[in-house]
Design an enzyme around this catalytic site. Structure first.
Site, PDB file in Angstrom:
ATOM      1  N   ASP A 400       4.284 -12.744  -4.126  1.00 22.74           N
ATOM      2  CA  ASP A 400       4.921 -13.524  -5.189  1.00 22.74           C
ATOM      3  C   ASP A 400       3.837 -14.297  -5.946  1.00 22.74           C
ATOM      4  O   ASP A 400       2.918 -14.846  -5.343  1.00 22.74           O
ATOM      5  CB  ASP A 400       5.939 -14.486  -4.551  1.00 22.74           C
ATOM      6  CG  ASP A 400       6.613 -15.368  -5.580  1.00 22.74           C
ATOM      7  OD1 ASP A 400       7.661 -14.978  -6.090  1.00 22.74           O
ATOM      8  OD2 ASP A 400       6.083 -16.472  -5.851  1.00 22.74           O
ATOM      9  N   ILE A 401       3.926 -14.324  -7.280  1.00 22.76           N
ATOM     10  CA  ILE A 401       2.948 -15.065  -8.084  1.00 22.76           C
ATOM     11  C   ILE A 401       3.202 -16.563  -7.939  1.00 22.76           C
ATOM     12  O   ILE A 401       4.331 -17.036  -8.138  1.00 22.76           O
ATOM     13  CB  ILE A 401       3.050 -14.657  -9.559  1.00 22.76           C
ATOM     14  CG1 ILE A 401       2.759 -13.162  -9.721  1.00 22.76           C
ATOM     15  CG2 ILE A 401       2.086 -15.468 -10.427  1.00 22.76           C
ATOM     16  CD1 ILE A 401       2.959 -12.649 -11.132  1.00 22.76           C
ATOM     17  N   ASN A 408       5.087 -19.306 -17.474  1.00 21.76           N
ATOM     18  CA  ASN A 408       6.019 -19.065 -18.588  1.00 21.76           C
ATOM     19  C   ASN A 408       6.219 -20.306 -19.448  1.00 21.76           C
ATOM     20  O   ASN A 408       6.260 -20.232 -20.676  1.00 21.76           O
ATOM     21  CB  ASN A 408       7.373 -18.599 -18.052  1.00 21.76           C
ATOM     22  CG  ASN A 408       7.374 -17.116 -17.683  1.00 21.76           C
ATOM     23  OD1 ASN A 408       6.616 -16.339 -18.258  1.00 21.76           O
ATOM     24  ND2 ASN A 408       8.200 -16.732 -16.727  1.00 21.76           N
ATOM     25  N   HIS A 413       6.847 -16.557 -22.483  1.00 23.03           N
ATOM     26  CA  HIS A 413       7.276 -15.404 -21.694  1.00 23.03           C
ATOM     27  C   HIS A 413       6.495 -14.137 -22.042  1.00 23.03           C
ATOM     28  O   HIS A 413       6.368 -13.237 -21.197  1.00 23.03           O
ATOM     29  CB  HIS A 413       8.773 -15.171 -21.895  1.00 23.03           C
ATOM     30  CG  HIS A 413       9.622 -16.189 -21.191  1.00 23.03           C
ATOM     31  ND1 HIS A 413       9.890 -17.436 -21.727  1.00 23.03           N
ATOM     32  CD2 HIS A 413      10.242 -16.163 -19.980  1.00 23.03           C
ATOM     33  CE1 HIS A 413      10.646 -18.119 -20.895  1.00 23.03           C
ATOM     34  NE2 HIS A 413      10.887 -17.378 -19.826  1.00 23.03           N
ATOM     35  N   ASP A 417       4.854 -11.871 -19.296  1.00 19.83           N
ATOM     36  CA  ASP A 417       4.991 -10.421 -19.117  1.00 19.83           C
ATOM     37  C   ASP A 417       3.631  -9.756 -18.962  1.00 19.83           C
ATOM     38  O   ASP A 417       3.462  -8.820 -18.162  1.00 19.83           O
ATOM     39  CB  ASP A 417       5.725  -9.826 -20.315  1.00 19.83           C
ATOM     40  CG  ASP A 417       7.199 -10.237 -20.357  1.00 19.83           C
ATOM     41  OD1 ASP A 417       7.694 -10.741 -19.331  1.00 19.83           O
ATOM     42  OD2 ASP A 417       7.838 -10.056 -21.410  1.00 19.83           O
ATOM     43  N   GLU A 443       9.061 -12.157 -10.462  1.00 19.52           N
ATOM     44  CA  GLU A 443       7.627 -12.191 -10.231  1.00 19.52           C
ATOM     45  C   GLU A 443       7.255 -11.737  -8.830  1.00 19.52           C
ATOM     46  O   GLU A 443       6.128 -11.959  -8.365  1.00 19.52           O
ATOM     47  CB  GLU A 443       7.079 -13.599 -10.491  1.00 19.52           C
ATOM     48  CG  GLU A 443       7.525 -14.662  -9.507  1.00 19.52           C
ATOM     49  CD  GLU A 443       8.818 -15.348  -9.923  1.00 19.52           C
ATOM     50  OE1 GLU A 443       9.038 -16.479  -9.488  1.00 19.52           O
ATOM     51  OE2 GLU A 443       9.614 -14.751 -10.675  1.00 19.52           O
ATOM     52  N   LYS A 450       1.688   2.932   4.420  1.00 15.47           N
ATOM     53  CA  LYS A 450       1.985   3.879   5.493  1.00 15.47           C
ATOM     54  C   LYS A 450       0.833   3.846   6.497  1.00 15.47           C
ATOM     55  O   LYS A 450      -0.211   4.472   6.310  1.00 15.47           O
ATOM     56  CB  LYS A 450       2.171   5.290   4.915  1.00 15.47           C
ATOM     57  CG  LYS A 450       2.674   6.299   5.945  1.00 15.47           C
ATOM     58  CD  LYS A 450       2.657   7.700   5.372  1.00 15.47           C
ATOM     59  CE  LYS A 450       3.665   7.845   4.235  1.00 15.47           C
ATOM     60  NZ  LYS A 450       3.734   9.259   3.773  1.00 15.47           N
ATOM     61  N   ARG A 459      -5.387  -6.113   5.256  1.00 20.32           N
ATOM     62  CA  ARG A 459      -6.591  -5.926   4.450  1.00 20.32           C
ATOM     63  C   ARG A 459      -6.227  -5.599   2.989  1.00 20.32           C
ATOM     64  O   ARG A 459      -6.855  -6.082   2.049  1.00 20.32           O
ATOM     65  CB  ARG A 459      -7.455  -4.811   5.047  1.00 20.32           C
ATOM     66  CG  ARG A 459      -8.193  -5.219   6.317  1.00 20.32           C
ATOM     67  CD  ARG A 459      -9.272  -4.202   6.668  1.00 20.32           C
ATOM     68  NE  ARG A 459      -8.724  -2.878   6.930  1.00 20.32           N
ATOM     69  CZ  ARG A 459      -8.298  -2.469   8.124  1.00 20.32           C
ATOM     70  NH1 ARG A 459      -8.345  -3.287   9.170  1.00 20.32           N
ATOM     71  NH2 ARG A 459      -7.832  -1.241   8.271  1.00 20.32           N
ATOM     72  N   ARG A 463      -7.199  -7.973  -0.142  1.00 29.16           N
ATOM     73  CA  ARG A 463      -8.016  -7.470  -1.256  1.00 29.16           C
ATOM     74  C   ARG A 463      -7.371  -7.818  -2.596  1.00 29.16           C
ATOM     75  O   ARG A 463      -8.026  -8.290  -3.523  1.00 29.16           O
ATOM     76  CB  ARG A 463      -8.197  -5.952  -1.140  1.00 29.16           C
ATOM     77  CG  ARG A 463      -9.375  -5.532  -0.292  1.00 29.16           C
ATOM     78  CD  ARG A 463      -9.820  -4.113  -0.618  1.00 29.16           C
ATOM     79  NE  ARG A 463      -8.749  -3.137  -0.595  1.00 29.16           N
ATOM     80  CZ  ARG A 463      -8.342  -2.489   0.493  1.00 29.16           C
ATOM     81  NH1 ARG A 463      -8.942  -2.725   1.654  1.00 29.16           N
ATOM     82  NH2 ARG A 463      -7.352  -1.617   0.425  1.00 29.16           N
TER      83      ARG A 463
END
Length: 523
Positions: A400-401, A408, A413, A417, A443, A450, A459, A463
């Site tokens: 989540d940002i 915003n 906005h 985006d 956001e 997998k 990791r 990153r």
């Protein structure tokens, strides 16, 4: 075939409209181009002509004033040999110079009139001149051209004077020649030759910005120093340009400066003078174009019919076949010389054979997020269920940002985006081949990694987080993310619980100060 059917506009009608539109638009473009070319030519011509007029008149005015001054100097030479108060002599001299002056007078060093001609000038022998101009003429003791002023007789005049010295060189006064600006005078004799029937005219301003000649006598004496062209010409400039005068009328003006008198000459033509030739041009072009318009429309209608008929047949077949997919129907035989129609005819069968594949492709496109280009929540749920059903070990990274609402609110906005797209590209570049990136909602984003080991997902998340924190975002500064990780089957055995565990870990990252990654503890 009708131009309009109950279901919409026919192809024949569309092609006919296209042909008509193309012809009409081409005609309009040609007319507009011709108008622009002719308009530019006319404007250039009027500006150039008025510039040349103004320069010629400035030169002629300068020559005229030089002649007037020389005549007055010649009069002073004659007066040295006779009496300064000889009215008869002055009358003779006035008759020789009446084409230049409205009146001539002699004043002594005390500004007292010694003689004047004609008697209707308004001043008489023995009168004393009181104007500031007469004082300046006495003080100058040199040839002098005044600015316009109101004389004792109530006339608006310009004074041209020459000093009188006796045989011993003693200053004895001056000879004055007057120009009555509101009456017939040498200036309007010279300048009215350039008054044209199309509204063009010439006016003259003296160095203080007052009009000393104008075809409209009521304008004489008015101050026009705010006029852009007047300001330029009184600075000694020459040229031409389009200008709006003090009466808010548009003109093509040429202007020139006379250094002898410090007067400005302005020749101008109303902008509206070009409307007539341009209107004539439009009428001629329209009348000539109509000769070709009707044949072109007939040819266009015939071609539209030939093109539209086979396409109409194919359209009807496609409509019926789409409505009745379970019923086979042979294509009608279509013969056409158009390559595209033949190609379309051969392609219709293939198109219906591939219809199912196309529908599947459309279903896939439904799983794409329109803003970021990532797979959306539907695709996310589908992949998770598929991997769980096949018992594929994987980790879920929910991220989540941080403080996205503030982004915003601060940047708008649209920038918000851009930040979402920026993060999406970064995750795709960093995640690796065994990972799938999704926009989870708002956001929030998800990465399905997998791999059996949770450390591999950690990791990957780290990153993304570190690179993002060290990279300038579309806001102009770096942004951060918080992430939570849960692994199937270590932390949960179904999709719902796995999402809950990853979300709890994400929430813990927020509580611990954001910009960090937390692995679920499985509780």
């Amino acid at each position: 075939m009708k131009f309009l059917s109950k279901k919409g506009i026919t192809l024949r009608f569309s092609i006919s409209v296209l042909v008509i539109s193309a012809v009409v638009l081409t005609m309009i473009i040609e007319i507009i181009s011709a108008i622009q070319v002719n308009r530019s030519s006319l404007i250039s011509s009027y500006l150039q002509n008025n510039d040349q007029y103004a320069r010629k008149l400035a030169a002629n005015t300068g020559n005229l004033l030089t002649t007037m001054r020389q005549n007055l100097i010649a009069i002073t030479a004659i007066l040295k040999r006779g009496s300064y108060s000889n009215s008869a002599l002055l009358d003779d001299l006035f008759q020789e110079n009446r084409q230049y002056f409205n009146s001539i007078f002699i004043a002594n060093e005390d500004r007292v009139i010694q003689a004047t001609s004609p008697n209707t000038s308004g001043v008489h022998q023995g009168d004393k001149l009181t104007s500031e101009v007469s004082k300046r003429a006495i003080k100058a003791k040199a040839p002098f051209i005044s600015e316009p002023y109101l004389s004792k007789s109530g006339r608006y005049i310009i004074l041209v004077s020459a000093p009188i010295f006796n045989s011993k060189g003693v200053y004895k006064g001056f000879v004055g020649g007057t120009i009555y600006l509101e009456e017939k005078n040498v200036l309007n004799t010279l300048l009215e030759e350039h008054f044209f029937g199309n509204g063009s005219y010439v006016f003259v301003v003296e160095k203080t910005g007052h009009i000393i000649f104008h075809p409209d006598k009521n304008r004489v004496g008015q101050a026009v120093s705010k006029n852009h062209v007047v300001q330029k010409v009184l600075k000694g400039n020459y040229g031409s340009e389009r200008v709006t005068n003090s009466k808010q009328h548009d003109f093509f003006a040429g202007y020139a400066f006379d250094p002898i008198s410090s007067w400005g000459i302005v020749a101008q033509t109303p902008v509206s003078v070009i409307d007539g030739p341009l209107s004539d041009l439009i009428r001629r072009m329209l009348s000539q174009s109509m000769i070709f318009l009707i044949p072109i429309l007939l040819v266009g209608w015939w071609m539209a019919s030939r093109i539209a008929k086979p396409l109409h047949m194919l359209a009807n077949y496609s409509e019926e076949a789409t409505i009745n997919l379970d019923k086979s129907r042979e294509l009608p035989e279509i013969r056409s010389s158009y390559y595209e129609v033949r190609l379309l005819y051969r392609s219709v069968r293939i198109a219906f054979q591939n219809l199912n594949e196309d529908m599947n492709q459309l279903r896939d496109e439904v799983h794409i997020d329109g803003l970021t280009g990532l797979s959306n929540r539907k695709a996310f749920d589908k992949v998770m269920d598929k991997w769980i059903n096949k018992h594929v070990p994987y980790s879920l990274v929910l991220l989540d940002i941080d403080h996205f609402k503030q982004v915003n609110d601060t940047y708008g906005h649209l920038i918000g985006d851009e930040v979402l797209r920026f993060l999406s590209r970064l995750m795709e570049e960093v995640s690796g081949e065994d990972s799938h990136v999704f926009r989870y909602g708002g956001e929030e984003f998800a990465i399905l990694v997998k791999h059996e080991e949770t450390s591999h997902a950690l990791r990957t998340a780290e990153r993304v987080r570190k690179i993002l924190a060290a990279t300038v975002s579309p806001t102009g500064e770096a942004i951060t993310i918080s992430a939570g990780i849960a692994t199937f089957p270590d932390h949960a055995l179904d999709a719902h619980e796995l999402i809950r565990q990853a979300d709890r870990a994400l929430y813990q990252s927020k509580l611990d100060g954001r910009n960090r990654t937390t692995v679920s503890d499985g509780d």
